[in-house]
Scaffold this active site. Structure first.
Site, mmCIF file in Angstrom:
data_model
loop_
_atom_site.group_PDB
_atom_site.id
_atom_site.type_symbol
_atom_site.label_atom_id
_atom_site.label_comp_id
_atom_site.label_asym_id
_atom_site.label_seq_id
_atom_site.Cartn_x
_atom_site.Cartn_y
_atom_site.Cartn_z
ATOM 1 N N GLY A 72 0.822 -1.206 0.000
ATOM 2 C CA GLY A 72 0.000 0.000 0.000
ATOM 3 C C GLY A 72 0.855 1.255 0.000
ATOM 4 O O GLY A 72 0.540 2.249 -0.654
ATOM 5 N N ASN A 146 -7.014 4.254 9.497
ATOM 6 C CA ASN A 146 -6.473 3.028 10.080
ATOM 7 C C ASN A 146 -6.501 3.019 11.606
ATOM 8 O O ASN A 146 -6.431 1.969 12.212
ATOM 9 C CB ASN A 146 -5.038 2.789 9.593
ATOM 10 C CG ASN A 146 -4.188 4.026 9.693
ATOM 11 O OD1 ASN A 146 -4.455 5.027 9.035
ATOM 12 N ND2 ASN A 146 -3.177 3.980 10.537
ATOM 13 N N GLN A 174 -7.371 0.154 4.141
ATOM 14 C CA GLN A 174 -8.152 -0.464 5.222
ATOM 15 C C GLN A 174 -9.523 -0.940 4.749
ATOM 16 O O GLN A 174 -10.218 -1.659 5.480
ATOM 17 C CB GLN A 174 -8.352 0.536 6.378
ATOM 18 C CG GLN A 174 -7.075 0.839 7.149
ATOM 19 C CD GLN A 174 -6.575 -0.353 7.959
ATOM 20 O OE1 GLN A 174 -7.341 -1.223 8.367
ATOM 21 N NE2 GLN A 174 -5.274 -0.408 8.193
ATOM 22 N N SER A 194 -3.709 -3.031 -0.421
ATOM 23 C CA SER A 194 -2.601 -3.878 0.029
ATOM 24 C C SER A 194 -3.139 -5.242 0.427
ATOM 25 O O SER A 194 -4.071 -5.343 1.233
ATOM 26 C CB SER A 194 -1.944 -3.192 1.233
ATOM 27 O OG SER A 194 -0.911 -3.989 1.732
ATOM 28 N N ALA A 195 -2.521 -6.317 -0.115
ATOM 29 C CA ALA A 195 -3.061 -7.672 0.069
ATOM 30 C C ALA A 195 -3.069 -8.149 1.517
ATOM 31 O O ALA A 195 -3.986 -8.849 1.935
ATOM 32 C CB ALA A 195 -2.269 -8.653 -0.793
ATOM 33 N N THR A 232 10.512 -8.154 -12.725
ATOM 34 C CA THR A 232 9.804 -9.437 -12.882
ATOM 35 C C THR A 232 8.680 -9.544 -11.862
ATOM 36 O O THR A 232 8.879 -9.283 -10.670
ATOM 37 C CB THR A 232 10.809 -10.597 -12.719
ATOM 38 O OG1 THR A 232 11.823 -10.409 -13.706
ATOM 39 C CG2 THR A 232 10.135 -11.944 -12.908
ATOM 40 N N CYS A 318 2.620 1.110 12.101
ATOM 41 C CA CYS A 318 3.813 1.758 11.568
ATOM 42 C C CYS A 318 4.317 2.796 12.559
ATOM 43 O O CYS A 318 5.317 3.451 12.327
ATOM 44 C CB CYS A 318 3.494 2.428 10.236
ATOM 45 S SG CYS A 318 2.636 1.329 9.132
HETATM 46 N N1 PLP Z 1 -2.464 3.138 4.229
HETATM 47 C C1 PLP Z 1 -3.177 2.740 5.286
HETATM 48 C C2 PLP Z 1 -4.484 3.416 5.574
HETATM 49 C C3 PLP Z 1 -2.710 1.711 6.107
HETATM 50 O O1 PLP Z 1 -3.437 1.325 7.152
HETATM 51 C C4 PLP Z 1 -1.476 1.110 5.803
HETATM 52 C C5 PLP Z 1 -0.904 0.062 6.680
HETATM 53 O O2 PLP Z 1 -1.142 0.043 7.880
HETATM 54 C C6 PLP Z 1 -0.781 1.543 4.659
HETATM 55 C C7 PLP Z 1 -1.301 2.567 3.890
HETATM 56 C C8 PLP Z 1 0.514 0.913 4.264
HETATM 57 O O3 PLP Z 1 0.262 -0.346 3.696
HETATM 58 P P1 PLP Z 1 1.449 -1.412 3.520
HETATM 59 O O4 PLP Z 1 1.700 -1.988 4.868
HETATM 60 O O5 PLP Z 1 0.926 -2.432 2.568
HETATM 61 O O6 PLP Z 1 2.601 -0.680 2.968
#
Ligand code: PLP
Length: 369
Positions: A72, A146, A174, A194-195, A232, A318
């Site tokens: 993401g 988030n 999210q 994001s998977a 790739t 994060c």
């Molecule tokens: N954006 C939001 C709202 C998120 O909650 C997160 C991850 O917590 C991200 C972006 C980042 O995603 P990724 O962990 O796949 O880089």
């Protein structure tokens, strides 16, 4: 052995066994490079195409509007860097995957505006209307926050951006896989996902780009991803991402009802307690409870819960090294006596009612001791 209760699904989710099983073919058998012309490459090439189609259909897009990425964060960075010379309007409560590139571009001379939110974390249409637009610039507002889970009125916000001659991006990391999303109904030009947030593998995501919208060439090299992001392809993870997304969407109503009931069970657990708390946000993404206890310490609460085998978060994963009050809680002007005692519980489809009531009992026990 202590029972593990994992209730931090906004940070990451357990991978779906179906998605996991779908990977092995592309790692052990059909492992050919999808760009090669021989017949051994046909199966991975076909799998990439089918996965692109599944993902596109799931959000109402066409396959050539889907770009595979590594996460993401990459999807967000890709869009924002495409507008660093044009001006960006975003909100004060975005994930750092949006805020930090914006700060960097600001340092390089980009005009960035950070919109304030109301006490529920909502970017009101009025706030956006009153900002200063640069024609051809970008408005980037997240779909669901988030930390506090607040879902924005993306449809209204994107139509305001378009009326002012701007493009619109939403960080839907999210939301994708947990809520029905249609890029045409929302009117967005870009969408990040994001998977690992929807039971797929870590290290893979996607970016939706409406045909005709500007896009910077992210990685120079081969012709993968229409020469916009060379390298790739991670076929096994891309296949698993599509399988996980499809599985979640096939069971969307059931999953939503289940996690919403878990939230109710969790909150009901406090009915006869004497704790003074507030639940943050409004119209939250299913499964999210961000709760602040008067006079408590969220960090201490998290560690005590951890000792009991319970995984929750104090804010965004994060941000786990940061013990300050989060930028989101500051933006909603939450009274510090509550803000310091905040934890986020995010239930997922794997959680049980027993998990929900055990977490509330554990919190009551800790805070009363
Ligand atoms: N954006 C939001 C709202 C998120 O909650 C997160 C991850 O917590 C991200 C972006 C980042 O995603 P990724 O962990 O796949 O880089």
């Amino acid at each position: 052995m202590k029972r593990l209760i994992y209730a931090d699904n906004a940070a990451t989710t357990k991978m779906s066994p179906l998605a996991y099983e779908s990977m092995s073919e592309y790692l052990l058998d059909s492992y050919g490079n999808a760009s090669q012309p021989y017949s051994f490459a046909r199966r991975p090439k076909q799998a990439l195409y089918e996965s692109r189609c599944i993902i596109a259909k799931s959000i109402g897009a066409s396959p050539d509007e889907i770009f595979f990425t590594s996460c993401g964060t990459e999807s967000d960075n890709w869009v924002l860097s495409s507008f660093k010379n044009k001006g960006i309007i975003t909100s004060a409560i975005e994930h750092h995957a949006v805020l930090n590139p914006c700060k960097t571009f600001e340092g390089e001379g980009c005009d960035v505006q950070y919109l304030a939110v109301d006490k529920y974390g909502v970017v009101t249409p009025n706030t956006l209307e009153n900002s200063v637009f640069r024609v051809g610039g970008l408005v980037s507002i997240m779909y669901a926050n988030n930390e506090i889970g607040t879902i924005q009125d993306i449809q209204t916000l994107s139509s305001i951006a378009h009326a002012k001659g701007c493009y619109f991006h939403t960080d839907a990391v999210q939301a994708v896989g947990h809520i029905k999303i249609d890029v045409n109904e929302l009117g967005v030009d870009y969408l990040s996902a994001s998977a690992h947030k929807f039971n797929g593998p870590k290290g893979v995501g996607f970016l939706y780009v409406r045909n005709g919208s500007p896009l910077y060439r992210m990685i120079h090299g081969g012709s993968q991803e229409r020469s916009m992001r060379a390298g790739t392809e991670n076929v096994a993870s891309i296949v698993a991402m599509a399988v996980a997304l499809q599985e979640n969407l096939d069971n969307l109503d059931r999953n939503q009802t289940h996690v919403q009931s878990l939230v109710s069970t969790f909150l009901d657990g406090f009915a006869s307690s004497n704790l003074d708390f507030v639940r943050n946000g409004t119209n939250q993404i299913p499964g999210n409870v961000n709760i602040s206890f008067n006079g408590a310490n969220g960090e201490m609460l998290l560690h005590r819960l951890d000792l009991m085998g319970i995984c929750v978060s104090t804010g965004s994963a994060c941000d786990s090294k940061n013990t300050q009050i989060s930028h989101v809680l500051k933006a909603i002007s939450l009274d510090p006596k509550y803000a310091e005692g905040t934890i986020r519980i995010s239930f997922g489809k794997e959680n049980s009612f027993e998990d929900a009531s055990d977490i509330s009992s554990a919190i009551i026990k800790i805070l009363n001791s």
